[in-house]
Design an enzyme around this catalytic site. Structure first.
Site, PDB file in Angstrom:
ATOM      1  N   GLU A 112     -16.340  -8.969  -3.124  1.00 59.70           N
ATOM      2  CA  GLU A 112     -15.199  -8.575  -2.296  1.00 59.70           C
ATOM      3  C   GLU A 112     -15.397  -9.163  -0.902  1.00 59.70           C
ATOM      4  OE1 GLU A 112     -13.635  -4.426  -4.212  1.00 59.70           O
ATOM      5  OE2 GLU A 112     -15.310  -4.244  -2.851  1.00 59.70           O
ATOM      6  N   HIS A 237      -6.348  -1.894   4.831  1.00 58.52           N
ATOM      7  CA  HIS A 237      -6.622  -2.742   3.666  1.00 58.52           C
ATOM      8  C   HIS A 237      -5.600  -3.870   3.669  1.00 58.52           C
ATOM      9  CE1 HIS A 237      -7.290  -4.130  -0.393  1.00 58.52           C
ATOM     10  NE2 HIS A 237      -8.343  -3.346  -0.476  1.00 58.52           N
ATOM     11  N   ARG A 283     -12.560  -7.473   5.839  1.00 55.27           N
ATOM     12  CA  ARG A 283     -11.235  -6.883   5.633  1.00 55.27           C
ATOM     13  C   ARG A 283     -10.374  -6.840   6.896  1.00 55.27           C
ATOM     14  NH1 ARG A 283     -11.845  -1.474   2.322  1.00 55.27           N
ATOM     15  NH2 ARG A 283     -12.200  -2.932   0.623  1.00 55.27           N
ATOM     16  N   HIS A 344      -6.129   2.472   5.362  1.00 54.70           N
ATOM     17  CA  HIS A 344      -6.931   2.626   4.146  1.00 54.70           C
ATOM     18  C   HIS A 344      -8.124   3.546   4.328  1.00 54.70           C
ATOM     19  CE1 HIS A 344      -8.737   1.501   0.338  1.00 54.70           C
ATOM     20  NE2 HIS A 344      -9.803   1.001   0.929  1.00 54.70           N
ATOM     21  N   ARG A 379     -15.509  -1.062   7.952  1.00 57.87           N
ATOM     22  CA  ARG A 379     -16.382  -0.856   6.789  1.00 57.87           C
ATOM     23  C   ARG A 379     -16.396  -2.075   5.876  1.00 57.87           C
ATOM     24  NH1 ARG A 379     -15.168   0.694   1.684  1.00 57.87           N
ATOM     25  NH2 ARG A 379     -13.049   1.339   2.198  1.00 57.87           N
TER      26      ARG A 379
HETATM   27  C1  SIN Z   1     -10.612  -2.278  -3.060  1.00 59.13           C
HETATM   28  O1  SIN Z   1     -10.736  -2.190  -4.274  1.00 59.13           O
HETATM   29  O2  SIN Z   1     -10.161  -3.281  -2.514  1.00 59.13           O
HETATM   30  C2  SIN Z   1     -11.032  -1.126  -2.200  1.00 59.13           C
HETATM   31  C3  SIN Z   1     -12.477  -1.085  -2.115  1.00 59.13           C
HETATM   32  C4  SIN Z   1     -12.908  -0.363  -0.857  1.00 59.13           C
HETATM   33  O3  SIN Z   1     -12.089   0.202  -0.149  1.00 59.13           O
HETATM   34  O4  SIN Z   1     -14.090  -0.433  -0.551  1.00 59.13           O
END
Ligand code: SIN
Length: 450
Positions: A112, A237, A283, A344, A379
């Site tokens: 991610e 997010h 993010r 988020h 985060r």
């Molecule tokens: C996501 O699946 O993008 C969210 C994961 C997260 O908030 O850490």
């Protein structure tokens, strides 16, 4: 009505339930939750839980990625502790019955934003649902745990509040809790109270949080005199589905982790001009880039494009996202998905020490409601489930040591008194009407224009 217990747990996500399962070996546990027990932010977590399991990965790399994402204000010693506790914490989840997706003999690790390695354990694209399923089953089977569904904690009971004195060392003695169906406020007295009430997403106009994320845990702690920190660091997010009928549907970062590219309406990929990691930048950078593109080009959304991957792979890896988008008439195997950023995750919250204890004795906070220092200003993806489970264990260990040193007697507390509160004010708090809260507190604070 009075209910006495050793441990009062407010909230039923990964934080509350994993603490409850540990603490239940040492006394009675009451888990109070606003709706049905599974209705928590955990249940909606798609991406996964970050931890070092790959041969190519190291604790140092995970620590570094967390510090970079946190923009220089993470507490480094907390980051190190949480990340090093990752593997044993994952093992506890597996022991409680959580089934992560595997590939051969190993975990199938995804990537991610902000991660330099593949290190996200997941259960397809419904990781939180799988964790919640396993923990709820274990909790339901435990004779020492009672779950109070459709109950909302409305105020913490503290010694200072009862005695009406300013105390140097205040103590938490339990909470007043509204039983929604009975329309009665019950008094819970407890030796230890644990806030695991989640975040505040619903005070924002656009959020991917469930309706229960109303910030009441932070508000209760603040009213009780707990230290609160870093509330300005609300994480957005980057990719929530933009569709008139889709309420809060997240498109996991793991979709970008598996190759999806953000594009403008005309098909231009734009992340390269914002960060060298492009679509896998941290993010906050991706969310701001999308916001900037939308404002510059006057668009209502941008598009997340994974159509270059095999349709069968997409359907197998993201079954929930694929199916949900299909229900909105969007086939992600052939069509880029319209997405916008949305509130988020609260990086701040109720300040706690490394035992998860607040500045009020016998009051602990874990999960999104807490500020531990792990996340800094932003985060790192999939560090939240990890933090919640690690701090549940730290809180448990600390409470057991306190119990061994000196078991506090069960407090005697007065029943709820509505005092001078007017009816309408009380209804705003008591009914958790997020429309009302949103209007009163934070209208138009969302990153996206209305
Ligand atoms: C996501 O699946 O993008 C969210 C994961 C997260 O908030 O850490």
């Amino acid at each position: 009505m009075k209910i006495s217990c050793d441990f009062l747990v407010l909230g039923s996500g990964i934080a509350g339930l994993s603490f409850a399962l540990k603490a239940a070996g040492h006394g009675t546990v009451a888990v109070v939750t606003k709706r049905e027990v599974t209705e928590s932010a955990t249940n909606y977590a798609q991406g996964g839980i970050a931890s070092v399991f790959s041969q190519e990965d190291t604790f140092a790399a995970h620590i570094d990625d967390t510090l970079v994402a946190g923009a220089g204000i993470c507490h480094e010693e907390v980051v190190r502790m949480v990340i090093e506790e990752g593997p044993p914490t994952i093992k506890s989840l597996i022991d409680w019955g959580v089934k992560f997706t595997t590939s051969g003999d190993s975990f199938d690790l995804t990537r991610e934003g902000g991660h330099s390695q593949r290190r996200i354990l997941h259960a397809d694209d419904v990781t939180g649902r799988e964790i919640e399923r396993a923990l709820v089953a274990a909790v339901r089977n435990h004779p020492n745990i009672t779950v109070y569904e459709n109950h909302i904690a409305i105020d913490l009971i503290t010694e200072a509040k009862i005695t009406r004195k300013r105390l140097k060392h205040n103590r938490c003695l339990g909470a007043y809790v509204l039983a929604i169906e009975a329309e009665k406020v019950k008094t819970f007295n407890a030796r230890f109270t644990l806030l695991a009430t989640g975040g505040t997403g619903k005070v924002y106009l656009y959020t991917c949080n469930p309706d229960v994320a109303t910030g009441d845990g932070v508000a209760m702690a603040y009213r009780a005199g707990a230290d609160i920190a870093n509330m300005e660091f609300m994480q957005f997010h980057p990719t929530t589905l933009y569709h008139p009928h889709a309420k809060s549907f997240l498109i996991s970062e793991a979709v970008r982790g598996e190759g999806a590219i953000l594009r403008r309406r005309d098909g231009t990929a734009f992340m390269e001009k914002y960060h060298h990691l492009k679509d896998l930048a941290p993010r906050d950078i991706v969310a701001r880039a999308i916001d900037s593109e939308m404002k510059t080009f006057g668009d209502d959304c941008v598009y997340l494009d994974i159509t270059h991957r095999e349709p069968e792979y997409i359907k197998g890896r993201f079954p929930n996202i694929y199916q949900t988008c299909l229900e909105y008439g969007l086939d992600m195997t052939t069509t880029p998905l319209p997405v916008v950023p949305a509130a988020h995750y609260l990086c701040g919250g109720v300040a706690v020490d490394r035992n998860a204890e607040t500045n009020i004795k016998q009051l602990y906070a874990i999960g999104e409601v807490a500020f531990t220092g792990l996340h800094g200003a932003n985060r790192l993806a999939s560090n939240s489930l990890l933090e919640a489970a690690v701090y549940a264990s730290l809180a448990y260990k600390h409470i057991v040591s306190e119990l061994e040193a000196d078991r506090p007697s069960l407090p005697i507390v007065p029943e709820w008194d509505s005092g001078t509160a007017t009816n309408s004010d009380e209804m705003v708090i008591v009914s958790q009407n997020w429309d009302e809260i949103r209007r009163c507190m934070s209208n138009y604070v969302g990153i996206v224009r209305s």
